[in-house]
Design a protein around this motif. Sequence first.
Motif, short mmCIF file in Angstrom:
data_model
loop_
_atom_site.label_atom_id
_atom_site.label_comp_id
_atom_site.label_asym_id
_atom_site.label_seq_id
_atom_site.Cartn_x
_atom_site.Cartn_y
_atom_site.Cartn_z
N THR A 78 -41.69 30.92 -43.16
CA THR A 78 -41.78 32.53 -42.55
C THR A 78 -40.39 33.08 -43.31
OG1 THR A 78 -40.43 31.39 -40.93
CG2 THR A 78 -42.91 32.53 -40.48
N GLY A 79 -40.12 34.40 -43.79
CA GLY A 79 -38.60 34.76 -44.07
C GLY A 79 -38.50 35.52 -42.63
N VAL A 80 -37.59 36.48 -42.43
CA VAL A 80 -37.45 37.59 -41.65
C VAL A 80 -38.17 38.61 -40.89
CG1 VAL A 80 -35.36 38.32 -39.97
CG2 VAL A 80 -34.46 37.17 -42.34
N VAL A 81 -39.34 38.02 -40.88
CA VAL A 81 -40.32 38.96 -40.27
C VAL A 81 -40.52 38.70 -38.97
CG1 VAL A 81 -43.10 38.70 -40.55
CG2 VAL A 81 -41.60 38.61 -42.51
N ALA A 82 -40.55 39.56 -38.09
CA ALA A 82 -41.37 39.43 -36.27
C ALA A 82 -42.13 38.92 -36.34
CB ALA A 82 -40.54 41.02 -36.11
N GLY A 119 -41.66 45.32 -40.59
CA GLY A 119 -40.80 44.00 -40.47
C GLY A 119 -42.29 43.50 -39.25
N TRP A 120 -43.80 42.73 -39.41
CA TRP A 120 -43.38 42.55 -38.15
C TRP A 120 -45.38 41.98 -39.23
CZ3 TRP A 120 -43.33 41.54 -32.71
CH2 TRP A 120 -42.17 42.07 -32.48
#
Lengths: 937, 216
Positions: free
Chosen positions: B4-8, B23-24
């Motif tokens: 995962t990257g910076v993904v919520a 971002g989700w």
Amino acid sequence: MKRQTRRLDRQPGEVIDRGSPLEFGWNGRSYPAYAGDTIASALAACGERVFSRSFKYHRPRGLLTASYTDPGCIVQVGDEPNVRGAHRLAEPGMDVRSQDTWPSLVFDVKAANELVGRFLPAGFYYKTFIRPRPLWPTYERVLRRFSHGGVVSPDPLSPELSSYDKRQVHPDVLVAGGGPAGMTSAVAAARAGARVMLVEEEHSLGGHLRWGDKADLAALHDLRSLLAASGVEVLTNSVVFGRYDHNHVAIVQRGLTHVYERLVKARAKTLVVAPGLIERPYVFAGNDVPGVMLSTAVRRLINLYAVKPGDRAVVLTANPQGDAAVVDLERAGVEVAHVVDARGGDDLVRVLGRGGVKGVELVGGHRIECDLVVTAVGWTAPLTLLTMAGTVAAYDSRAARYFPGTATLPDDALPAGGVVGDGTLDELVAHADAVGREAARRAGSMSRREPAAEIPALPVDAHPELFHGPTHGIVDFSEDVSSRDLLTAVEEGYSSAELAKRYTTATMGPTQGKLESVNVVAIIAEATGRTISQTGTTTWRPPYAPVTLGALAGRHREPVRYSPMHPWHERHGAAPLVAGAWIRPDHYGDPAGEVLAVRKRVGIIDVTPIGKLDLRGPDVPKLLNLLYVNRWSKLEVGRVRYGVMCAEDGVVLDDGVTGRLGDQHYLMSTTSSGAASVWEWVESWLQTEHPGWQVHVTPVTTSYASINVAGPRSRELLGRVVAEIDLTPQAFPYMHVRTGRVAGVDGCVLWRIGFTGELSFELHVPASYGLHVWETLLDSGNDLGVRAFGIEAQRILRLEKGHLIVGQDTDGLTQAFSAGLDGLIRLDKGDFVGRSELVWQAEAAAESRLVGLHPNDASVVPEEGSQLIEAGVICGRVTSSRWSPTLHRSICLAQVATEFAEPGTLVTVRLPDGRSVPATVTEHLASVDPEGARLRG
Amino acid sequence: MAETGVVARSPIAPAAPEIILAGWAVSARRSGAALTVTDCTPMTKVAIKAAPVGATAERLEVPFGRVSRQTWTLGDRDCSVMVVGSGPGEWLVLGPPGSQVSLIHQLSTLAGDGDLVAVVDLSHGRALVRLTGSWAAEVLAKETAMDLGDSVCPDGAAFRSAVAGLAADVIRDDRDGTRSYLVGCERSSGQYLFDSLLESGAEFGIEVDGFVPPDI
């Protein structure tokens, strides 16, 4: 395949669909039916007369009522036992079998019970099969072979039978009973603006109108049209089985597509009880022979199912409904050989025949050949729901039935229809309409200024009291209890209805007294020289009809909680640990290896379930001082402090660290299992004892994914993922807190604390990024040998470090001094919860202490809970125990009596296998780094 | 490598296909079923605690048990927000995904003199699910004992009770005249709540519909 030799031509009110024929199996043979047939009506249409064998004597039994309450047609359908065959609709491919018959229904060996019937009177089990006592196991095996009922497969049931759910409803008016009175009340209440639910146990509405004459069918058609336009929610094939406090009403709904049964819990503002009347059997010799039916049974068979119930009938009638049955029989081509008019004093003596009616004997000895005997001797009002609501049933000898005492009914329950009185259909409708309007008014659906509806009284017709003939017969068909059994009970002293019921089991079967309770009371009354009123009834309790355990249990519902890193744990083979509702990783296959990874390099553990409370306000220090045993007034911003909470009895409640994030902003942590209870504890003190304190508490346990990074290389690892925070020991000392960005995620909280005894940091990351941060740590630390470790490794590590676990090393009696928390407790700081008890404990000296313990044989790992014994007296117990991979030996914590708590003391550990092994009290609780140099680095 | 990257990520696994929105990681599935359930966890959720009667309560203008749709200026944009009176002295503000910073800033200015206000971001701590369709009340009636009738729980009502055995906030927020409920619980039970609603809605043909921001 069998042929429908007894199917009549189309009847005006028939419910079968002749355009939808189907086939089903009965005891291995194929039978035809139509959609809308019940199992019993389809079998009866093919000429079958015997459907079951009775409970005790295995006498052949046929249809009696041809309705929901028929006791003679309880069958097994596939995996489902105890199905009411006179109510369950036939379905294509159904496999129906008789229950508890061997080798067959036609020839049942257990019918031999009747030959020894004199040894099996009521209550025989209190007198027989008792001695000699060594034979009890044999008696049990034999009696089990004769236990009644169907069979439940030991294998998992099919999905069709094992799915249940529940539904909650809030009708203004709930109407129990879908006959003309119930339908009318429902429509009237809906018209008055109420939300109405109508519940009916049969598959269609209409009650007795369904098998009535042309006028009845026309009236039924009109009522159905009104109901369809009214917005009333109708549940058919559903039973209201209980009315509890404040009109909490329980309903079982069947015939659904997605679930086998649904429990509908209704909170009704007003309950209307309109169950109609249930026809009563007559007690006389042979009254249970197949072919003896009630008048309503033959009228149902003819008019609803187009089934000819016999060829030649004798009818015993005492009322107009019996007379109407004669008309229906003749219309169906049944020769009515004789009508015994009980109103004129005529009576039946006995039925001739065993496997089926062959004839009857009248008073005077005259015998008539016939294959069908129909009785119409009276009605019973099913008052169960009303008695649950508080009414006291009153017997009226003129009408020969019970009525509800309305004076004792609460305002939120109203009776309607036949339970109240008789009358023409028009009178019944007028009465029920008023009941419906009044029900709506009481529910608040109408303006409170509306006057109460005047409910017209119904006339009550006289009816002769006919309960039994001149001979003994079956009273309770389900339980095989005869009138002779009741007299035996009375002779033996069980002369009240309640005692006779329990002694004979009369009214305790599936019909729950609906067919037999009045006859039971009448027979006891006569035997004891009292009136029916004087004798009284049994108490009618829920359930009104038997309910499956599945319906009561509903769907298997077990809330489960997952951390954001759970997908990673699953993918990497974590052994799941069920911790309350949480699923946590216990280990990843090698807990010892995980321990060593932390001791030598660096490990990360998912500690998300740790309780976290966000505290804001100027009075937070007051709260912390109140709830913790140590001081909190001077905790600076950026500092973290460990605290222990005690209850008012000084018993350790919980522990955790609290960090000050801002001037009036703190983050409190609790144990995982204490997260909810500590929140309640905090709120309780704030709201009840200190409502003036300026503190706001918000639970944020799952707002953060919590990760503990532990090991000598933990700082190094964190340095690769943390931005804007100086991690050096000088800038970020032990027991301090910082906030910043971790792995590109803002808003993270970092505590420098330790539970494992190693240099460690606890990260609290906005939970939605938990998995990202976790994986980033692992990716970033490959060369450092980073490894995930689970709960088991953590338990070993903390035990090596000597950290107690509240609830493991303490119990419900462990006060703070006994937990070795002397250094933390500040009795001089002012009042706090538990202080007075702790002052007393300090003065009296603790009776026990928490100590470190090493078995002298390092290879022995005592089980947790093992007792410590000295001079034959228990002096303590092992609270925690593990093999230490770091020290290559066993280590323990133990609660021990104070006199044995000195370091170096030898104690004896009694193992569960009976061995006693010596162990030595250690100087420190910690076996690894007791000075704490490693975690302060 | 991290997958995962910076993904919520929501606690509720997105139904395929999965895409990144605001971002989700969310579901891109679209359903036209008469009854749908949608994971709305990406919405910003900010809790406010203040005196039940006072300056903050007056400024929020939403009493306990009610919901109000309002337009706030967040940063340089006007955004729709939903203010929920979730408890005595307790409010929940729902906003578009990623609007925490501006919402918290806006809310932090609400406090009057002597009024203690706590503004806590619960965006990541609560799961939020929307149930929409004419059968929505029937589905919820299997999960909660609350009276969902119009007279007790009309459009714009909010209550806190047990839903599927969880402590949950329920908001009735009809969409274009169709019954719709937002149900929120603490994050870790989000998947369980979602699965419970799917199971209860099966007899009505429930389907998963993907989240479309801002969904206010």
